[in-house]
Scaffold this active site. Structure first.
Site: not given
Ligand SMILES: C[S@@+](CC[C@H](N)C(=O)[O-])C[C@H]1O[C@@H](n2cnc3c(N)ncnc32)[C@H](O)[C@@H]1O
Length: 335
Positions: A176, A178-179, A228, A246
């Site tokens: 999720v 996930g670049g 997401f 983060h």
């Protein structure tokens, strides 16, 4: 404690030298203008160099004169050359961090908003720039592409250890946020029987698709182009979310964890983040404050993650160190 006037003067001088922004900004300007590569083959006259990079000759002279002091350039008779440390400006790692035309270097635009971030807990980037970091990147395809590339490059330093520790066989793994798929691709390559689903926003998802195709993984991976904050693909065996939370305040983090919990059911959810309060080195501390300046969030401790997971109906069942402070946190539904 009494200090002599000389001690005071010396300590002040040291503090001011530490706090001085001239060289950090000058280096960024030189790298962004790509001055070093123009003179890598031999010295150029300052007017010629300024013309080659589309800049003002007076500005280029002042910049080069300052950086010559530290050995990055030479300036003799108005001829600009590469100094003994000039090669450093040509390194990819330097360009990635200091070239303002690349996505990751834009994080430094948050520093003027640091006080605001600390006062309010909001994004220092937004305070300084008037829009969020990801909104600003999203407006410029070149910035997103370079940011994605830089994250993928950093992934190369830690995905191997993480993937090995996962010990998978034929699971369906959802990554999720996930670049461009560096982690999921590494999972699929390491465990040939696994399948994957990548959840990403449109432009990054597109690049991920190309990267999976280049690695011959397209038939084992699905791409869910979505946010997401929407319901996530359900029923997989393992959910990964790496270096995403983060960027988000507590409320949004709980919302994302709730989406994960709804989709995962009894399957494990593995968060990858740098944890505070443990094995942090200087780079981890710097990155923590930088993330705080950019997003008003920064890194969290395992206890803080456990509390947020609890709000989403999840228990923290284990943590494991991956690289420095970078760790995995495994979540399961609360009993
Ligand atoms: C710091 S990157 C981490 C990427 C990758 N997981 C890694 O570890 O390198 C955060 C990722 O979250 C994605 N992202 C941001 N907002 C999102 C959203 N609302 N829905 C899905 N992905 C999002 C970004 O596009 C970016 O790729």
């Amino acid at each position: 404690m009494t200090r002599t006037p000389e001690e005071v003067a010396q300590a002040l001088q040291e503090l001011h030298r530490t706090a001085d922004l001239t060289t950090p900004y000058a280096l960024r300007a030189a790298v962004t203008l790509d001055l070093a590569s123009r003179v890598a083959g031999g010295p150029l006259g300052a007017p010629e160099l300024a013309g080659a990079v589309g800049a003002q000759v007076a500005g280029v002279r002042k910049l080069v004169r300052l950086l010559a002091r530290d050995g990055y350039f030479t300036l003799d008779d108005d001829q600009v050359g590469l100094g003994p440390r000039g090669w450093l400006l040509l390194e990819d790692a330097t360009r990635a961090r200091l070239d303002h035309g690349r996505g990751y270097a834009r994080v430094d635009d948050a520093w003027p908003g640091l006080v605001e971030a600390i006062r309010t807990g909001g994004s220092g980037y937004e305070a300084a720039r008037g829009k969020s970091f990801y909104a600003e990147l999203g407006d410029d395809e070149q910035l997103v592409a370079s940011f994605d590339g830089q994250l993928a490059e950093w992934s190369g330093h830690w995905t191997g250890r993480l993937v090995e520790a996962l010990g998978l066989s034929d699971e369906h793994v959802v990554d999720v946020g996930g670049g461009t798929g560096a982690l999921l691709g590494a999972v699929l390559l390491a465990y040939p029987e696994t399948r994957g689903t990548l959840v990403e926003l449109p432009s990054t998802a597109e690049r991920a698709g190309r990267s999976f195709a280049e690695q011959g993984l397209s038939d084992r991976v699905a791409i869910a182009t979505q946010s997401f904050f929407e319901p996530l693909p359900a029923g997989a065996d393992l959910y990964l979310i790496a270096q995403v939370l983060h960027n988000w305040p507590d409320g949004e983090t709980v919302a994302i964890l709730e989406r994960l919990s709804q989709a995962a059911g009894d399957a494990p959810i593995v968060i990858v983040e740098r944890l505070t309060g443990g094995a942090e080195n200087d780079a981890d501390l710097a990155s923590d404050l930088l993330m705080y300046a950019v997003f008003g969030v920064g890194e969290r401790s395992a206890a803080e993650f456990a509390a947020l997971a609890g709000e989403a109906g999840l228990d923290l069942v284990g943590t494991r160190q991956v690289l420095g402070a970078l760790s995995t946190l495994e979540l399961r539904p609360s009993r």
